[in-house]
Design a protein around this motif. Structure first.
Motif, mmCIF file in Angstrom:
data_model
loop_
_atom_site.group_PDB
_atom_site.id
_atom_site.type_symbol
_atom_site.label_atom_id
_atom_site.label_comp_id
_atom_site.label_asym_id
_atom_site.label_seq_id
_atom_site.Cartn_x
_atom_site.Cartn_y
_atom_site.Cartn_z
ATOM 1 N N UNK A 160 -5.009 -0.504 5.012
ATOM 2 C CA UNK A 160 -4.311 0.496 4.025
ATOM 3 C C UNK A 160 -5.287 1.175 3.243
ATOM 4 N N UNK A 161 -4.824 1.539 2.176
ATOM 5 C CA UNK A 161 -5.753 2.274 1.085
ATOM 6 C C UNK A 161 -6.847 1.432 0.461
ATOM 7 N N UNK A 162 -6.302 0.184 0.046
ATOM 8 C CA UNK A 162 -6.897 -0.701 -0.252
ATOM 9 C C UNK A 162 -8.360 -1.159 0.676
ATOM 10 N N UNK A 163 -7.641 -1.330 1.941
ATOM 11 C CA UNK A 163 -8.726 -1.867 2.798
ATOM 12 C C UNK A 163 -9.829 -0.702 3.205
ATOM 13 N N UNK A 164 -9.463 0.672 3.178
ATOM 14 C CA UNK A 164 -10.166 1.580 3.242
ATOM 15 C C UNK A 164 -11.553 1.770 2.322
ATOM 16 N N UNK A 165 -10.917 1.396 0.869
ATOM 17 C CA UNK A 165 -11.840 1.302 -0.070
ATOM 18 C C UNK A 165 -12.855 0.117 0.080
ATOM 19 N N UNK A 166 -12.344 -1.068 0.463
ATOM 20 C CA UNK A 166 -13.174 -2.180 0.642
ATOM 21 C C UNK A 166 -14.176 -1.964 1.639
ATOM 22 N N UNK A 167 -13.945 -1.052 2.691
ATOM 23 C CA UNK A 167 -14.875 -0.909 3.900
ATOM 24 C C UNK A 167 -15.984 0.022 3.303
ATOM 25 N N UNK A 168 -15.428 0.966 2.607
ATOM 26 C CA UNK A 168 -16.326 1.852 2.102
ATOM 27 C C UNK A 168 -17.209 1.500 1.274
ATOM 28 N N UNK A 169 -16.904 0.386 0.201
ATOM 29 C CA UNK A 169 -17.737 -0.312 -0.724
ATOM 30 C C UNK A 169 -18.868 -0.898 0.144
#
Length: 499
Positions: A307-316
């Motif tokens: 999801x969006x939060x998962x995408x943010x964590x991976x990008x970080x």
């Protein structure tokens, strides 16, 4: 004592010629050291600088005034939209999916474009939708409190600009006249560098005698008049010339006509800005689909959805930081695109593509690996918009805009001070003498024509006005010759016939 006979006064035609002689700064230069290329080229530069200043000046003035107004928009936005932009940090933020759901309810029927997670704990989350009926390039954005997922407000946005900045941006670029209005700003950008380089050559090439450096850089004191005005025009122009040239170059990079040609040249030199690919290169995942408005695959899918939060964590985890813009997959063959959007120094413009089914990073672009030309373009545009160095950048732009307004004022004042004062009535100042191109040596004129033709091809709104200048100048000269020949013919007629 020998009586001397007083000299006879010069003939009437000679006296008129002497009275009409141009002042010192616009006079045809006396050849120094036997003449040379500069003595032939200077009158041509002087005539071009004069006519371009008079006729292009209004475009430059509008660009300077609207640009000056634009420099204050970040501070205006922070005050006008404080409620939409800022919140009080408290507890843990809600999941981005919940924030997106709240935004959907506030903007029903919109197609999700992106989610922007702020860099600070007090920033709202921006959820942007494409909504039917909006002008091209505009979107509708909901500003969500990340701590309770409540919508603080919705605004029509242009890219990342809020209404105030987008209004002033459109004023500066197009005067709110659409694509047709872009021609005004491109004319200004296409001719600013010509005026600056020509003015520098004239100012630095003029004889100064002693204390040359001081006279170059320090405006002249003393009684008001044309020489003092010229001194301010030249000295201030010298100080701010680098800023003028930078604004001209960066303005042309995203202009309507020249910008396309510059982009082609940049691409041919390997300076195109790379972009991350959203293509996954695989078939449908788990029998389901992921659209711009879908946050999960079908319920029967056994694949864990990012999801969006998962995408943010991976990008970080990939090193992305600061403000992040997350674009959802367009379909089940596309990836999440997460981009940094920090446009102050040092720039943060890394981006990654993330497989929504597996969380695998399928593509990554790092700003440090951008070609030099692409970096210069990015830095130049952000500096032109007052973003690269924050408040200091805005102050420098404001000073440059004020200097340009001053340059135009002094230029028009010099033109006014050159007007004839005899004969009554209000007449305009005299232009530099015609026929300047005849003084340019052939070995200089030939390459000059070629270079001008090439520039006119790649910068069409430099070439078209130049052609208009030349045609108008030829037409005026022809009309004057015709009028002069008629006057001379009348003067040679017997009095009774002329009457």
């Amino acid at each position: 004592m020998t009586e001397t006979t007083p000299a006879a006064p010069p003939p009437l035609r000679q006296r008129k010629t002497e009275e009409a002689a141009p002042p010192e700064d616009f006079a045809t230069p006396t050849p120094r050291n036997g003449g040379g290329t500069w003595n032939g080229l200077r009158p041509l530069l002087l005539r071009l600088h004069f006519y371009a200043g008079v006729l292009i000046g209004p475009f430059l003035l509008v660009a300077a005034v609207t640009g000056l107004l634009y420099t204050a928009t970040p501070q205006i936005e922070s005050v006008v939209y404080h409620h939409e932009l800022k919140v009080t940090p408290r507890g843990e933020p809600k999941p981005l999916t919940a924030q997106v759901d709240s935004a959907r309810a506030a903007i029903p029927g919109g197609q999700l474009v992106s989610v922007t997670k702020g860099a600070g704990d007090d920033d709202t989350t921006r959820v942007t939708f494409d909504v039917k009926g909006l002008p091209e390039g505009y979107t509708q954005t909901a500003f969500v409190d990340p701590y309770d997922a409540k919508v603080q407000g919705t605004l029509r946005t242009f890219g990342e600009w809020l209404p105030v900045r987008s209004w002033f941006d459109s004023l500066h670029r197009t005067l709110h006249l659409g694509e047709f209005g872009r021609n005004y700003s491109e004319i200004a950008a296409s001719w600013l560098w010509v005026e600056v380089l020509g003015g520098l050559a004239l100012w630095l090439g003029a004889p100064r005698g002693r204390e040359r450096l001081r006279k170059w850089f320090v405006p002249r004191r003393g009684p008001k008049g044309r020489k003092r005005t010229l001194s301010w025009h030249g000295a201030v122009g010298l100080w701010v010339s680098v800023g003028f040239l930078a604004l001209s170059a960066t303005g042309l990079t995203w202009s309507a006509h020249a910008g396309v040609n510059i982009g082609k040249i940049q691409d041919s030199l390997g300076g195109a800005s790379p972009s991350v690919s959203s293509a996954l290169g695989r078939g449908a995942q788990g029998g389901g689909s992921a659209g711009a408005d879908s946050d999960q695959f079908s319920a029967g899918s056994s694949i864990t959805k990012v999801d969006f939060d998962g995408a943010v964590r991976i990008a970080r985890s990939e090193g992305l930081r600061g403000k992040l813009v997350i674009s959802p997959p367009a379909d089940n063959k596309s990836a999440y695109i997460v981009k940094e959007n920090t446009r102050h120094w040092p720039e943060q413009q890394d981006s990654v593509a993330i497989d929504p089914a597996t969380g695998k990073v399928t593509d990554k672009v790092v700003f440090d690996d951008f070609p030099v030309l692409a970096k210069l373009t990015r830095w130049g545009i952000d500096a032109h918009m007052g973003l690269l160095f924050g408040l200091a950048n805005q102050i420098v732009l404001a000073v440059i805009a004020l200097a340009l307004i001053g340059m135009l004022f002094w230029g028009y004042r010099m033109w006014w001070l050159r007007r004839p004062t005899r004969g009554g009535g209000t007449r305009l100042g005299r232009p530099p003498v015609r026929g300047a191109w005849r003084r340019v040596p052939g070995k200089v004129m030939a390459p000059l024509v070629v270079v001008t033709a090439v520039l006119a091809y790649y910068l069409p709104l430099f070439g078209l006005p130049l052609a208009c200048f030349l045609l108008a100048d030829l037409a005026i000269a022809q009309a004057r010759r015709h009028r002069r020949s008629r006057t001379e013919a009348r003067a040679e007629m017997p009095k009774e016939i002329a009457l």
